[in-house]
Design a protein around this motif. Structure first.
Motif, PDB file in Angstrom:
ATOM      1  N   ALA A  33       0.851  -1.197   0.000  1.00  0.00           N
ATOM      2  CA  ALA A  33       0.000   0.000   0.000  1.00  0.00           C
ATOM      3  C   ALA A  33       0.886   1.246   0.000  1.00  0.00           C
ATOM      4  O   ALA A  33       1.997   1.237   0.529  1.00  0.00           O
ATOM      5  N   SER A  34       0.401   2.306  -0.589  1.00  0.00           N
ATOM      6  CA  SER A  34       1.214   3.512  -0.712  1.00  0.00           C
ATOM      7  C   SER A  34       1.473   4.194   0.631  1.00  0.00           C
ATOM      8  O   SER A  34       2.487   4.838   0.808  1.00  0.00           O
ATOM      9  N   VAL A  35       0.557   4.049   1.574  1.00  0.00           N
ATOM     10  CA  VAL A  35       0.726   4.668   2.880  1.00  0.00           C
ATOM     11  C   VAL A  35       0.487   3.608   3.951  1.00  0.00           C
ATOM     12  O   VAL A  35      -0.546   2.953   3.951  1.00  0.00           O
ATOM     13  N   LEU A  36       1.448   3.435   4.840  1.00  0.00           N
ATOM     14  CA  LEU A  36       1.270   2.487   5.931  1.00  0.00           C
ATOM     15  C   LEU A  36       1.441   3.175   7.263  1.00  0.00           C
ATOM     16  O   LEU A  36       2.213   4.106   7.381  1.00  0.00           O
ATOM     17  N   SER A  37       0.764   2.642   8.230  1.00  0.00           N
ATOM     18  CA  SER A  37       0.969   3.158   9.579  1.00  0.00           C
ATOM     19  C   SER A  37       2.244   2.535  10.142  1.00  0.00           C
ATOM     20  O   SER A  37       2.697   1.491   9.684  1.00  0.00           O
ATOM     21  N   ILE A  38       2.782   3.176  11.143  1.00  0.00           N
ATOM     22  CA  ILE A  38       3.982   2.651  11.803  1.00  0.00           C
ATOM     23  C   ILE A  38       3.699   1.270  12.399  1.00  0.00           C
ATOM     24  O   ILE A  38       4.534   0.376  12.325  1.00  0.00           O
ATOM     25  N   ASP A  39       2.522   1.086  12.958  1.00  0.00           N
ATOM     26  CA  ASP A  39       2.169  -0.209  13.554  1.00  0.00           C
ATOM     27  C   ASP A  39       2.151  -1.321  12.512  1.00  0.00           C
ATOM     28  O   ASP A  39       2.616  -2.434  12.765  1.00  0.00           O
ATOM     29  N   VAL A  40       1.622  -1.023  11.340  1.00  0.00           N
ATOM     30  CA  VAL A  40       1.596  -2.018  10.265  1.00  0.00           C
ATOM     31  C   VAL A  40       3.022  -2.340   9.815  1.00  0.00           C
ATOM     32  O   VAL A  40       3.380  -3.504   9.626  1.00  0.00           O
ATOM     33  N   ALA A  41       3.850  -1.324   9.680  1.00  0.00           N
ATOM     34  CA  ALA A  41       5.246  -1.537   9.281  1.00  0.00           C
ATOM     35  C   ALA A  41       5.988  -2.369  10.323  1.00  0.00           C
ATOM     36  O   ALA A  41       6.763  -3.270   9.967  1.00  0.00           O
ATOM     37  N   ARG A  42       5.758  -2.078  11.577  1.00  0.00           N
ATOM     38  CA  ARG A  42       6.409  -2.866  12.642  1.00  0.00           C
ATOM     39  C   ARG A  42       5.939  -4.313  12.626  1.00  0.00           C
ATOM     40  O   ARG A  42       6.723  -5.233  12.822  1.00  0.00           O
ATOM     41  N   GLY A  43       4.646  -4.518  12.405  1.00  0.00           N
ATOM     42  CA  GLY A  43       4.122  -5.878  12.324  1.00  0.00           C
ATOM     43  C   GLY A  43       4.723  -6.643  11.161  1.00  0.00           C
ATOM     44  O   GLY A  43       5.079  -7.817  11.284  1.00  0.00           O
ATOM     45  N   ALA A  44       4.859  -5.979  10.018  1.00  0.00           N
ATOM     46  CA  ALA A  44       5.468  -6.613   8.846  1.00  0.00           C
ATOM     47  C   ALA A  44       6.927  -6.969   9.134  1.00  0.00           C
ATOM     48  O   ALA A  44       7.381  -8.066   8.799  1.00  0.00           O
TER      49      ALA A  44
END
Length: 74
Positions: A33-44
């Motif tokens: 996705a073009s914009v991710l939240s920090i939480d989503v990035a950390r989970g990934a």
């Protein structure tokens, strides 16, 4: 793609790797996705780190690096 009987015959670490690869399909779709939240990035990052740790564990167990064409290598 593994059939269910093939999956059932996998030893523990290999089964965990297949499970992690299957989960990574959704993770990769989310991080595309073009914009991710920090939480989503950390989970990934957590999921990808877990998959790398499983690969390292399997390499120690089997004495060589495992390779394949699963979702983790895409």
């Amino acid at each position: 793609m593994l059939t269910e009987p093939e999956y059932d015959r996998l030893p523990g670490i290999l089964r965990r790797i297949v499970d992690a690869d299957r989960a990574l399909v959704a993770v990769r779709r989310t991080i595309a996705a073009s914009v991710l939240s920090i939480d989503v990035a950390r989970g990934a990052r957590r999921e990808l780190t877990h998959r790398r740790a499983l690969s390292a564990e399997a390499e120690r167990l089997y004495g060589h690096r495992l390779a394949g064409a699963g979702p983790a290598s895409a």
